[in-house]
Write an enzyme that holds these catalytic residues in place. Structure first.
Site, short mmCIF file in Angstrom:
data_model
loop_
_atom_site.label_atom_id
_atom_site.label_comp_id
_atom_site.label_asym_id
_atom_site.label_seq_id
_atom_site.Cartn_x
_atom_site.Cartn_y
_atom_site.Cartn_z
N SER A 1 6.53 -18.60 -29.84
CA SER A 1 5.87 -18.81 -28.55
C SER A 1 4.74 -19.81 -28.71
O SER A 1 4.98 -20.95 -29.10
CB SER A 1 5.39 -17.46 -28.01
OG SER A 1 4.95 -17.58 -26.68
N ASP B 1 -12.03 -33.31 -20.43
CA ASP B 1 -12.01 -34.13 -21.64
C ASP B 1 -11.36 -33.43 -22.83
O ASP B 1 -11.73 -33.65 -23.98
CB ASP B 1 -13.43 -34.58 -22.00
CG ASP B 1 -14.39 -33.41 -22.26
OD1 ASP B 1 -14.01 -32.25 -21.96
OD2 ASP B 1 -15.50 -33.65 -22.76
N HIS C 1 12.42 -13.81 -24.68
CA HIS C 1 11.33 -14.53 -25.33
C HIS C 1 10.93 -13.92 -26.67
O HIS C 1 10.55 -14.64 -27.60
CB HIS C 1 10.13 -14.56 -24.40
CG HIS C 1 9.00 -15.40 -24.87
ND1 HIS C 1 9.06 -16.78 -24.91
CD2 HIS C 1 7.76 -15.07 -25.33
CE1 HIS C 1 7.92 -17.26 -25.36
NE2 HIS C 1 7.12 -16.24 -25.63
#
Length: 429
Positions: free
Chosen positions: A143, A352, A405
């Site tokens: 993951s 940023d 998953h």
């Protein structure tokens, strides 16, 4: 520093390392990073090369093994395993509202900005120089750990001999908003599957939603249970055995008492066990930032949700679960997140964030990479994974519908065995 332990069929060694919080200021504030080394019990096992495991998340400590089984059993046949508690998790200077309460909100946001994949990889490289004497090692990411693997390939491929990814090939360039546009659709599909498999689940969940809408019901950690919180159980329906866990919990949610229907104390306790927001704050604080490159997330999941009005529950509409999306209201409802509310907003507005990937560098990658892509994965958009797989040199993938998953947790020995064979050019078994 290290301490030796003996587990069932495994020798374990605990390691701690003192590393910079900010690698641009190596002599500034330091943190502790913890890793547990696993090795077999034979004398030759102590000299095997390392494979490092990057846990999913972000914000979760490495697994705590109890025995030699699963993917660890396969790995120990030819590796020493290093289970890394990523900075801020487990025993690696863990982050909580208490641990950073001495900082103001702006300082908290600055501090937390150092806990993304880029610094996790810098930590790993520093540890490699220390524990592996600078020898190359292999890496395995599950993951979010797959995001870390790609970042490692991007930043320090010279330290790697092989790489493996399960359930986590990220887009190299798509912003969080595009990611959530895709994953909301996947969550809708998982909802349809869940309510088809368990025909009475819609009735059960709507009865519970109606009850908590009109009563002050408190979960085991003290918060008032809201419909929005209830929807968060959907993070489990994208896991193997997760739908069953959610359904069996709903079956027991309401009980009849002399005073009328009440929420079962068992439900209130187990509900907290299925959600980690109070205990693992980095997940909520930094989840969206794992996609950010020179841009702000601006609560992408919340913004995209406005397009999917079906998730906004009303009594005359079907109830739908959400997925692993993070919302700003977390920091108004969860007790251990409330003190971090202002820092969370500053992180969501941060523009940023450094770039994560250099696509020209990755297309020229020489490190063998084998990846398992789960076509039915609720958390990762398959098309984005395939898009990235085509953009990383020397990457071979196995596309399968067999697993959800958390496949490596359920059938890890088999999955890792296939991936090792794939990386070595052997016939898949």
């Amino acid at each position: 520093m290290h301490t030796r332990q003996i587990l069932a069929g495994i020798h374990a060694i605990k390691h701690t390392f003192t590393l910079p919080l900010d690698y641009s200021q190596p002599n500034g504030e330091q943190i502790t990073v913890f890793a547990r080394e696993l090795r077999g019990t034979s004398p030759q096992d102590s000299t095997r090369p390392f494979i490092v495991f990057f846990q999913g998340g972000p914000g979760f400590g490495a697994i705590r093994p109890a025995a030699n089984n699963g993917w660890i059993k396969r790995a120990l046949k030819e590796f020493r395993v290093l289970l890394l508690d990523q900075r801020g998790t487990g025993l690696s200077t863990p982050v909580s509202h208490a641990s950073i309460s001495h900082l103001d909100s702006a300082q908290q946001a600055t501090y937390l900005s150092h806990f993304r994949a880029d610094n996790i990889i810098r930590d790993a490289e520093a540890i490699r120089q220390s524990i592996a004497n600078g020898d190359k090692w292999s890496i395995l990411g599950q993951s979010f750990g797959g995001f870390c693997v790609l970042k490692y390939l991007n930043d320090a491929p010279e330290g790697l001999s092989e790489a493996y990814i399960t359930g986590g090939i990220p887009s190299l360039s798509r912003p969080a908003e595009q990611v959530y546009q895709a994953t909301y659709r996947r969550v809708l599909s998982k909802n349809a599957d869940f309510f088809t498999r368990f025909p009475d689940a819609q009735t059960l969940i709507k009865q519970l939603a109606e009850h908590i809408a009109h009563h002050d019901v408190r979960i085991a950690t003290g918060e008032r249970l809201t419909v929005e919180m209830l929807q968060l159980l959907g993070i489990n329906i994208g896991m193997e055995q997760g739908p069953e866990s959610v359904y069996y919990l709903l079956e027991q949610a309401l009980i009849d008492t002399a005073a009328g229907p009440q929420v079962n104390p068992l439900f209130l306790a187990h509900f907290c066990q299925l959600l980690d927001y109070n205990t693992n704050p980095i997940f909520a604080l930094l989840h969206e930032s794992i996609y950010c490159q020179k841009d702000a997330s601006n609560w992408a999941a919340q913004r995209v949700r406005s397009v999917y009005s079906e998730f906004n529950y009303e009594a005359d509409k079907p109830f739908l679960f959400t997925g692993e999306m993070v919302y700003p209201w977390f920091f108004e409802q969860f007790t251990n997140l409330k003190p971090l509310k202002h820092a969370a907003h500053l992180l969501a507005e941060k523009t940023d964030w450094p770039n994560l990937y250099d696509q020209e560098r990755l297309i020229d990658n020489q490190v063998p990479v084998a990846a398992a892509i789960y076509s039915e994965d609720m958390f990762v958009e398959m098309q984005y994974s395939l898009e990235t797989a085509a953009s990383v040199g020397n990457l071979t993938y196995w596309l399968t519908s067999e697993y959800e998953h958390n496949g490596i947790r359920m059938d890890g020995e088999h999955i890792l065995d296939k991936l090792i064979a794939l990386n070595r050019g052997e016939q898949l078994r």
